[in-house]
Design a protein around this motif. Structure first.
Motif, mmCIF file in Angstrom:
data_model
loop_
_atom_site.group_PDB
_atom_site.id
_atom_site.type_symbol
_atom_site.label_atom_id
_atom_site.label_comp_id
_atom_site.label_asym_id
_atom_site.label_seq_id
_atom_site.Cartn_x
_atom_site.Cartn_y
_atom_site.Cartn_z
ATOM 1 N N ASP A 1 95.115 8.425 47.299
ATOM 2 C CA ASP A 1 94.125 9.457 46.798
ATOM 3 C C ASP A 1 92.647 9.004 46.343
ATOM 4 O OD1 ASP A 1 92.804 11.052 44.848
ATOM 5 O OD2 ASP A 1 94.459 12.649 45.188
ATOM 6 N N PRO A 2 91.672 9.476 46.899
ATOM 7 C CA PRO A 2 90.449 8.649 46.599
ATOM 8 C C PRO A 2 89.950 8.628 44.896
ATOM 9 C CG PRO A 2 89.990 10.416 48.356
ATOM 10 C CD PRO A 2 91.673 10.526 47.651
ATOM 11 N N THR A 3 90.431 9.413 44.290
ATOM 12 C CA THR A 3 90.439 9.022 42.831
ATOM 13 C C THR A 3 90.898 8.065 42.119
ATOM 14 O OG1 THR A 3 92.122 10.648 42.301
ATOM 15 C CG2 THR A 3 89.960 11.858 42.589
ATOM 16 N N ARG B 1 90.981 5.029 43.883
ATOM 17 C CA ARG B 1 90.139 3.872 44.295
ATOM 18 C C ARG B 1 91.051 2.790 44.900
ATOM 19 N NH1 ARG B 1 86.538 4.929 39.449
ATOM 20 N NH2 ARG B 1 87.369 2.897 38.849
ATOM 21 N N THR B 2 92.138 3.158 45.486
ATOM 22 C CA THR B 2 92.994 2.203 45.968
ATOM 23 C C THR B 2 92.228 1.185 47.027
ATOM 24 O OG1 THR B 2 94.615 3.646 45.933
ATOM 25 C CG2 THR B 2 95.267 1.681 47.055
ATOM 26 N N HIS B 3 92.434 -0.104 46.676
ATOM 27 C CA HIS B 3 91.861 -1.162 47.668
ATOM 28 C C HIS B 3 92.599 -2.299 47.748
ATOM 29 C CE1 HIS B 3 90.585 -1.894 43.567
ATOM 30 N NE2 HIS B 3 90.269 -3.159 44.021
ATOM 31 N N CYS C 1 94.800 -0.078 42.115
ATOM 32 C CA CYS C 1 94.251 1.178 42.183
ATOM 33 C C CYS C 1 93.761 1.208 40.724
ATOM 34 C CB CYS C 1 95.020 2.211 42.435
ATOM 35 S SG CYS C 1 96.426 2.285 41.565
ATOM 36 N N SER C 2 92.978 2.206 40.165
ATOM 37 C CA SER C 2 92.539 2.616 39.033
ATOM 38 C C SER C 2 93.214 3.577 38.500
ATOM 39 C CB SER C 2 91.091 2.989 38.996
ATOM 40 O OG SER C 2 90.311 1.941 39.541
ATOM 41 N N ARG D 1 94.019 -0.997 35.419
ATOM 42 C CA ARG D 1 94.249 -1.284 36.788
ATOM 43 C C ARG D 1 95.651 -1.355 36.949
ATOM 44 N NH1 ARG D 1 89.710 -0.015 36.066
ATOM 45 N NH2 ARG D 1 87.897 -1.051 37.046
ATOM 46 N N HIS E 1 91.114 -4.619 33.532
ATOM 47 C CA HIS E 1 90.555 -5.336 34.532
ATOM 48 C C HIS E 1 90.515 -6.799 34.384
ATOM 49 C CE1 HIS E 1 87.161 -7.152 37.169
ATOM 50 N NE2 HIS E 1 87.461 -6.244 37.955
#
Length: 54
Positions: A4-6, A8-10, A22-23, A29, A50
């Motif tokens: 899900d874009p909310t 912010r998976t990277h 992800c956040s 995190r 973080h």
């Protein structure tokens, strides 16, 4: 939902390049990986601020 874009998976880089993050809040995190066998399993490796997880 994990992508899900909310959230912010990277993908991570450097010594954590094998993992994703992800956040889950302003300064929270989750570091995880996805294991694929017959099904996909999400393995949570670390959770914290973080500065704590990186």
């Amino acid at each position: 939902m994990m992508l899900d874009p909310t959230l912010r998976t990277h993908k991570l880089s450097g010594k954590l390049a094998a993992y994703l993050a992800c956040s889950c809040g302003y300064d929270c995190r989750i570091i995880f990986t996805i294991e694929k066998d017959n099904v996909e399993n999400i393995l949570l490796l670390d959770i914290g601020t973080h500065d704590d997880v990186y």
